[in-house]
Design an enzyme around this catalytic site. Structure first.
Site, mmCIF file in Angstrom:
data_model
loop_
_atom_site.group_PDB
_atom_site.id
_atom_site.type_symbol
_atom_site.label_atom_id
_atom_site.label_comp_id
_atom_site.label_asym_id
_atom_site.label_seq_id
_atom_site.Cartn_x
_atom_site.Cartn_y
_atom_site.Cartn_z
ATOM 1 N N ARG A 90 0.806 -1.229 0.000
ATOM 2 C CA ARG A 90 0.000 0.000 0.000
ATOM 3 C C ARG A 90 0.833 1.269 0.000
ATOM 4 N NH1 ARG A 90 -2.712 -2.274 5.170
ATOM 5 N NH2 ARG A 90 -0.580 -3.032 5.237
ATOM 6 N N ARG A 195 9.519 -9.668 -1.035
ATOM 7 C CA ARG A 195 9.337 -10.232 -2.372
ATOM 8 C C ARG A 195 10.592 -10.852 -2.976
ATOM 9 N NH1 ARG A 195 3.944 -11.305 -2.741
ATOM 10 N NH2 ARG A 195 2.763 -9.488 -2.072
#
Ligand code: FAD
Length: 274
Positions: A90, A195
Site C-alpha cells: 500500500r 518479495r
C-alpha cells in the site's frame, strides 16, 4: 546528486520474457538519510565513515523515518498476476496503463520450460520439482494457444466496435501491463525483503531482484546496513530465545562464547543485557 542512481537512470533491466524495470527518477542519497536523522539534534552531515556509522545505527535500531526521505520512481512492465501481488504494497504510489483508454498490446508471459513445476509439498503457495518435460511442453503449448485465442477474441470484439473497457475482460492474467511505481526507500526495502524471499512467487522475485540491484547501487551504505540488520538477519521467537538462554546459562558454551566477540554479542542479546 546521487551518482549510483544517475548511472542507472533510463537503463532498461529486462525481466521475464517481455517485462522490464527502469529507474526513471530519484530523490536523495545516503547523505540525505543522515542529514534527515541529524535534524533531530541540529547537526549536519559528517565524513563518510560517520555517515556509514549513523546509517548502520538507524537501520539496527529500526529508526526508519530518515529512510523515508529518499524516493525512487520506476517504470515496470509485468504480467497482470505479478502486478496483483505488487499492488498489495500500500505504500507504493502507482499509475497503470488503462485498458479502457488504450488498446492493449498482444503481449503475454510464457514461462520457460524449467519454470513449470509441480505444486510444492511444503509451501502451499509455491512450486516444487520440475514436472515431466512432456507435461511442461503441454502446459506451455496450452498457455500460448489460450493466450493467443483470447487476444483473437479481443481484437475481434474491437473490430465489432465493442468498447475497449468490455473487450478486454476476457484477456488472461499473463497479459503484460505497465505501471509507474514510486516509493520511499524505507518501504521499498520492506518490499524487497518480502518479495525476494524464497516463499514469494518466482516471477515477482525477479522484479524485486531488479529493483534491489538499483537500490544497492543508488544507496550503497543503506543497502549494506539493510543486508546486515534486516535482509540477512533472523529474529528469534520468545521460546527460541529462552531455549538458547538456557544453554548459555548452563555453562556448556562458556569457553567458546568468551573467546568470540560475535558470540558474546549474541549471548548479551539473548540474556537481554544490551
Ligand atoms: C509470500 C507472500 C504471500 C502472500 N500471500 C497473500 C495471500 O495469499 N493473500 C493476500 O491477500 N495477500 C497476500 N500477501 C500480501 C501480504 O498480506 C501484504 O498485503 C503485502 O505483503 C504487503 O505487505 P505490507 O502490508 O507489510 O506492506 P505495505 O502495504 O507496503 O505497507 C508497509 C507497512 O506500512 C504499514 N501500513 C501500510 N498501510 C497501512 C494501513 N492501512 N494500516 C496500518 N499499517 C499500514 C504497515 O506497517 C506495513 O507493514 C502475501 C505476501 C507475501 C510476501
Amino acid at each position: 546528486v546521487n551518482p549510483g542512481a544517475e548511472r542507472r537512470i533510463d537503463d532498461v533491466i529486462p525481466v521475464l520474457d517481455q517485462g522490464f524495470v527502469v529507474l526513471r527518477d530519484y530523490l536523495g542519497n545516503d547523505e540525505s538519510v543522515v542529514s534527515a536523522a541529524r535534524v533531530s539534534y541540529d547537526r549536519g552531515v559528517g565524513d563518510e565513515e560517520d555517515t556509514r556509522r549513523l546509517i548502520n545505527f538507524l537501520m539496527r535500531e529500526r529508526h526508519t523515518s530518515p529512510f523515508e526521505q529518499c524516493v525512487l520512481t520506476f517504470d515496470i512492465k509485468a504480467p497482470i498476476f505479478v502486478f496483483r501481488e505488487l499492488v498489495r504494497h500500500r505504500t507504493l504510489r502507482l499509475n497503470e496503463i488503462s485498458g479502457r483508454y488504450a488498446e492493449l498490446a498482444e503481449e503475454y508471459y510464457v514461462p520457460t520450460l524449467d519454470r513449470v513445476r509441480v505444486q510444492s509439498k511444503t509451501n502451499k503457495q509455491g512450486s516444487g520439482e520440475p514436472v515431466s518435460p512432456e507435461a511442461a511442453e503441454m502446459f506451455l503449448d496450452r498457455t500460448r494457444d489460450i493466450s493467443s485465442q483470447a487476444f483473437d477474441g479481443y481484437h475481434h470484439s474491437l473490430n465489432q466496435e465493442v468498447a475497449r473497457e468490455l473487450a478486454r475482460i476476457t484477456l488472461p492474467l499473463n497479459t503484460y501491463s505497465r505501471m509507474r511505481v514510486q516509493c520511499d526507500l524505507h518501504n521499498l526495502l520492506h518490499f524487497t525483503k518480502l518479495r525476494t524471499a524464497q516463499g514469494a512467487q518466482w516471477e515477482i522475485r525477479q522484479f524485486a531482484h531488479a529493483i534491489s540491484s538499483i537500490i544497492r547501487e543508488s544507496f550503497p551504505m543503506t543497502w549494506d546496513a539493510f543486508e546486515e540488520h534486516v535482509l540477512e538477519a533472523v529474529t528469534l521467537s520468545k521460546t527460541e530465545r529462552e531455549t538458547l538462554n538456557t544453554y548459555l546459562s548452563s555453562g556448556t558454551l562458556t569457553g567458546i562464547v568468551k573467546v568470540d566477540p560475535v558470540l558474546q554479542r549474541i549471548a548479551n542479546k539473548v540474556r537481554k543485557t544490551t
